[in-house]
Design a protein around this motif. Structure first.
Motif, PDB file in Angstrom:
ATOM      1  N   LEU A  31       0.834  -1.256   0.019  1.00  0.00           N
ATOM      2  CA  LEU A  31       0.055   0.015   0.207  1.00  0.00           C
ATOM      3  C   LEU A  31       0.811   1.192  -0.013  1.00  0.00           C
ATOM      4  O   LEU A  31       1.679   1.404   1.166  1.00  0.00           O
ATOM      5  N   ALA A  32       0.811   1.672  -1.152  1.00  0.00           N
ATOM      6  CA  ALA A  32       1.682   3.374  -1.091  1.00  0.00           C
ATOM      7  C   ALA A  32       0.632   4.290  -0.898  1.00  0.00           C
ATOM      8  O   ALA A  32       0.018   4.827  -0.027  1.00  0.00           O
ATOM      9  N   GLY A  33       0.337   5.152  -2.111  1.00  0.00           N
ATOM     10  CA  GLY A  33      -0.732   6.274  -2.109  1.00  0.00           C
ATOM     11  C   GLY A  33      -2.287   5.641  -1.952  1.00  0.00           C
ATOM     12  O   GLY A  33      -2.994   6.405  -1.584  1.00  0.00           O
ATOM     13  N   GLY A  34      -2.379   4.556  -2.350  1.00  0.00           N
ATOM     14  CA  GLY A  34      -3.669   3.733  -2.341  1.00  0.00           C
ATOM     15  C   GLY A  34      -4.775   4.256  -3.240  1.00  0.00           C
ATOM     16  O   GLY A  34      -5.794   3.894  -3.431  1.00  0.00           O
ATOM     17  N   GLN A  35      -4.152   5.089  -4.557  1.00  0.00           N
ATOM     18  CA  GLN A  35      -5.370   5.614  -5.318  1.00  0.00           C
ATOM     19  C   GLN A  35      -5.609   4.548  -6.519  1.00  0.00           C
ATOM     20  O   GLN A  35      -6.746   4.645  -7.268  1.00  0.00           O
ATOM     21  N   LEU A  38      -6.987   1.028  -3.551  1.00  0.00           N
ATOM     22  CA  LEU A  38      -8.131   1.211  -2.688  1.00  0.00           C
ATOM     23  C   LEU A  38      -9.540   1.151  -3.587  1.00  0.00           C
ATOM     24  O   LEU A  38     -10.457   0.389  -3.018  1.00  0.00           O
ATOM     25  N   ASP A  53       1.903  -1.209   4.491  1.00  0.00           N
ATOM     26  CA  ASP A  53       2.101   0.414   4.106  1.00  0.00           C
ATOM     27  C   ASP A  53       3.236   0.803   4.191  1.00  0.00           C
ATOM     28  O   ASP A  53       4.276   0.595   5.219  1.00  0.00           O
ATOM     29  N   ARG A  56       5.780   5.216   5.174  1.00  0.00           N
ATOM     30  CA  ARG A  56       6.536   5.781   6.595  1.00  0.00           C
ATOM     31  C   ARG A  56       7.913   5.432   6.418  1.00  0.00           C
ATOM     32  O   ARG A  56       8.453   5.499   7.483  1.00  0.00           O
ATOM     33  N   HIS A 103      -6.735  13.243 -10.873  1.00  0.00           N
ATOM     34  CA  HIS A 103      -7.046  14.661 -10.587  1.00  0.00           C
ATOM     35  C   HIS A 103      -6.256  14.908  -9.362  1.00  0.00           C
ATOM     36  O   HIS A 103      -5.427  14.559  -8.951  1.00  0.00           O
ATOM     37  N   ALA A 104      -6.283  16.434  -9.229  1.00  0.00           N
ATOM     38  CA  ALA A 104      -5.437  16.873  -8.320  1.00  0.00           C
ATOM     39  C   ALA A 104      -5.644  16.372  -6.924  1.00  0.00           C
ATOM     40  O   ALA A 104      -4.852  15.950  -6.352  1.00  0.00           O
ATOM     41  N   GLN A 105      -7.061  15.996  -6.984  1.00  0.00           N
ATOM     42  CA  GLN A 105      -7.288  15.331  -5.466  1.00  0.00           C
ATOM     43  C   GLN A 105      -6.766  13.881  -5.384  1.00  0.00           C
ATOM     44  O   GLN A 105      -6.985  13.369  -4.526  1.00  0.00           O
ATOM     45  N   THR A 106      -6.298  13.222  -6.516  1.00  0.00           N
ATOM     46  CA  THR A 106      -5.687  11.862  -6.465  1.00  0.00           C
ATOM     47  C   THR A 106      -4.391  11.881  -6.413  1.00  0.00           C
ATOM     48  O   THR A 106      -3.485  11.154  -5.969  1.00  0.00           O
ATOM     49  N   ARG A 107      -3.882  13.000  -7.444  1.00  0.00           N
ATOM     50  CA  ARG A 107      -2.429  12.938  -7.419  1.00  0.00           C
ATOM     51  C   ARG A 107      -1.580  13.389  -5.970  1.00  0.00           C
ATOM     52  O   ARG A 107      -0.469  13.213  -5.839  1.00  0.00           O
ATOM     53  N   SER A 108      -2.519  14.068  -5.340  1.00  0.00           N
ATOM     54  CA  SER A 108      -2.013  14.500  -4.066  1.00  0.00           C
ATOM     55  C   SER A 108      -1.471  13.246  -3.250  1.00  0.00           C
ATOM     56  O   SER A 108      -0.270  13.354  -2.374  1.00  0.00           O
ATOM     57  N   ARG A 109      -2.123  11.981  -3.295  1.00  0.00           N
ATOM     58  CA  ARG A 109      -1.628  11.109  -2.630  1.00  0.00           C
ATOM     59  C   ARG A 109      -1.302   9.939  -3.345  1.00  0.00           C
ATOM     60  O   ARG A 109      -0.107   9.188  -3.117  1.00  0.00           O
TER      61      ARG A 109
END
Lengths: 275, 167
Positions: A31-35, A38, A53, A56, A103-109
Motif C-alpha cells: 500500500l503506497a498512495g492507495g489511489q 483502494l 504500508d 512511513r 485529478h489534483a485530488q488523487t495526484r496528492s496521494r
C-alpha cells in the motif's frame, strides 16, 4: 463497496516490508498512495490478506538524478514530482503528460510507482515509462533486479513483478538533447482514464510512438517519419495489431480512427520541436 | 513494526479541524466511514466509494484527498480538515458565502468535497485561471448546477479573499 478484512502492517523499514512480502506468499499487497489499490479493495476485485504500508519508510520518497536518469522512489507522490523545479527541462514529456494523470485530488496521494505496479492499460504512467524506455527497479529478500518497461508490462494489469518483490523505484532517462516530444489523450473528461493516449519522441528522423488505452498494455513502436507516405498505413496497421476493443466508452473502430489522428498529431508536434 | 490484525479494534489518533481526536476501527475501515460513523462528522459525504465523484474530498495535511480512497489507519498522526472546519451556519467562510450568493449548490451533496478542493486551491493559488478552476473541478461530479454557478462562486471567492488580504 467496503474492503474485505486484512491485516495492516505499517513498515518502518524496507527490510520489514520485504520480509512481510516473502512471508505472505502472494497474499500481501504493498500500500503506497492507495489511489489504484483502494478502488480495487472497495470493489473487492482485490482481497489481500495483508496490506504493507510503505509510506512511513524513511527515504523511500526520494526523487534524484542518477546516472542520466530520474530515479523516482516507491513512495514519491505524483504531486511532488509535478512540483519539482526543473522537471520540464529534465524530462519534458513527463512534465507535459503528468497533469493528465487522475485529478489534483488523487495526484496528492497517488505515487508513480503505484500506478506502474497496478499496470492499468489506460493509465498514463505505464505509457510514459514505456515511451521513455524507462526501467523498473524490483527488490525482494532474494535479489534486486531491473526490468525494462518493454518487458515489465505483460498483460491486463499484469507485470513481471514476482510475488515477493516490491517496486523500489522507477528510472526514467533524462531528455536527450535535440529530441522532440508530445503527448495527447482523449477521455470522457479531464482526469478520466484514457480512451486512447499517445506519446511520441522524434530524434534525428527516428520516430517512437507509444499508445495506451487500446491494447491490454501500453505498446511502443518505431514509426515512419511525418513526411513518409507510409505513416498513415503504419498507424492503421498498428490499430488492427493492437486488437482495439469495443467497450462502454468507445468502439474499436473509433479507437483505430483516433489512433490514426492522434498518432499523426503527436508525431507532428514532436517533429516540429526539433525543426 | 506496528501490525494491526484484521477484525480487531485499533485506536487511531489524528487532528480533526484543529482538535485531537481518537477513533476505534478495524484496519479495513475507510476514513470516510470513520469520520461519519465514529466521529459524527457527517459533513463529508460518501458517493461512489471508488474515487470518481469527489463528494468525500477532505484535506489531509493541507492537501485535498479522497476520504474513500484512504484507510483511517493511514492518517494516524495527520492533520485533517473537513467542511466542518470551514465555517459555521451563522458564520460562513468567504468561499461558502460566495457559494450561497452565486447559487453554487442546489442539492448540496457534492458541495462539501468541492469546498475542500477549492479552499486548498485558493490558498495555494490565489489567482487561479479559468483553466486552473476547471481542472480542479474536474475531480468533482455535480449533477445539479451544470458547474457554471460553481465557477462564478469560485471566481468571486478568489477576488474577495484577495480584498480581505489587502484590507
Amino acid at each position: 463497496m467496503k474492503p474485505a478484512a486484512f491485516d495492516y502492517l505499517r513498515a518502518a523499514t524496507q527490510e520489514e516490508a520485504l520480509e512481510a512480502l516473502a512471508r505472505a506468499g502472494g497474499e500481501a499487497r504493498i500500500l503506497a498512495g492507495g489511489q489504484s489499490l483502494l478502488p480495487m479493495l472497495n470493489m473487492r476485485l482485490a482481497r489481500p490478506r495483508v496490506l504493507v504500508d510503505i509510506m512511513r519508510i524513511p527515504g523511500l520518497d526520494g526523487v534524484a538524478v542518477e546516472k542520466g536518469s530520474l530515479r523516482i522512489g516507491a513512495a514519491a507522490r505524483q504531486a511532488a514530482l509535478l512540483a519539482r523545479p526543473g522537471l520540464a527541462a529534465e524530462q519534458p514529456l513527463l512534465a507535459e503528460a503528468m497533469p493528465w494523470i487522475g485529478h489534483a485530488q488523487t495526484r496528492s496521494r497517488g505515487t508513480l510507482c503505484g500506478s506502474i505496479a497496478h499496470a492499468d492499460p489506460s493509465a498514463e504512467l505505464p505509457l510514459l515509462l514505456l515511451a521513455l524506455e524507462g526501467e523498473v527497479a524490483l527488490r525482494s529478500r532474494r535479489r534486486a533486479r531491473r526490468v525494462a518497461a518493454q518487458d515489465f508490462f505483460t498483460g491486463l494489469m499484469s507485470t513481471a513483478r514476482e510475488e515477493d518483490e516490491m517496486i523500489e523505484a522507477i528510472h526514467i532517462p533524462l531528455a536527450h538533447p535535440g529530441e522532440g516530444h508530445a503527448f495527447a489523450e482523449i477521455g470522457r473528461r479531464h482526469g478520466d482514464f484514457a480512451i486512447i493516449a499517445c506519446a511520441a519522441r522524434v530524434r534525428e528522423g527516428a520516430v517512437r510512438l507509444a499508445v495506451g488505452g487500446v491494447a491490454d498494455r501500453p505498446v511502443a513502436r518505431a514509426m515512419p517519419g511525418l513526411d513518409s507516405p507510409e505513416l498513415d498505413a503504419a498507424l492503421e496497421a498498428l490499430g488492427w495489431e493492437l486488437e482495439a476493443r469495443d467497450d462502454l466508452h468507445a468502439s474499436a473502430a473509433y479507437r483505430r480512427a483516433m489512433l490514426r489522428r492522434l498518432g499523426r498529431a503527436v508525431i507532428a508536434r514532436a517533429a516540429a520541436e526539433v525543426r | 513494526m506496528p501490525l494491526l490484525p484484521a477484525g480487531r479494534r485499533h485506536r487511531v489518533a489524528f487532528i480533526l479541524n484543529g482538535v485531537a481526536v481518537e477513533a476505534d476501527c478495524e484496519p479495513r475501515a475507510l476514513l470516510s466511514d470513520v469520520l461519519r460513523h465514529s466521529l459524527a462528522a457527517t459533513g463529508t459525504h460518501v458517493g461512489c466509494e471508488h474515487g470518481v465523484c469527489g463528494a468525500c474530498t477532505v484535506q489531509i495535511d493541507g492537501v485535498p484527498a479522497r476520504a474513500c480512497l484512504t484507510l483511517a489507519v493511514q492518517v494516524e498522526g495527520a492533520a485533517l480538515r473537513t467542511v466542518e472546519g470551514l465555517g459555521t451556519p451563522d458564520r460562513l467562510s468567504i468561499l461558502q458565502q460566495c457559494f450561497r450568493e452565486e447559487h453554487g449548490l442546489q442539492c448540496g451533496f457534492c458541495t462539501p468535497g468541492i469546498l475542500m478542493s477549492l479552499d486548498a486551491l485558493l490558498r495555494e493559488n490565489p489567482s487561479p485561471s479559468e483553466q486552473d478552476l476547471k481542472e480542479n473541478l474536474s475531480g468533482h461530479l455535480c449533477r445539479c448546477t451544470g458547474y457554471a454557478p460553481i465557477l462564478r462562486a469560485a471566481r468571486r471567492a478568489a477576488e474577495r479573499l484577495k480584498d480581505a488580504e489587502h484590507a
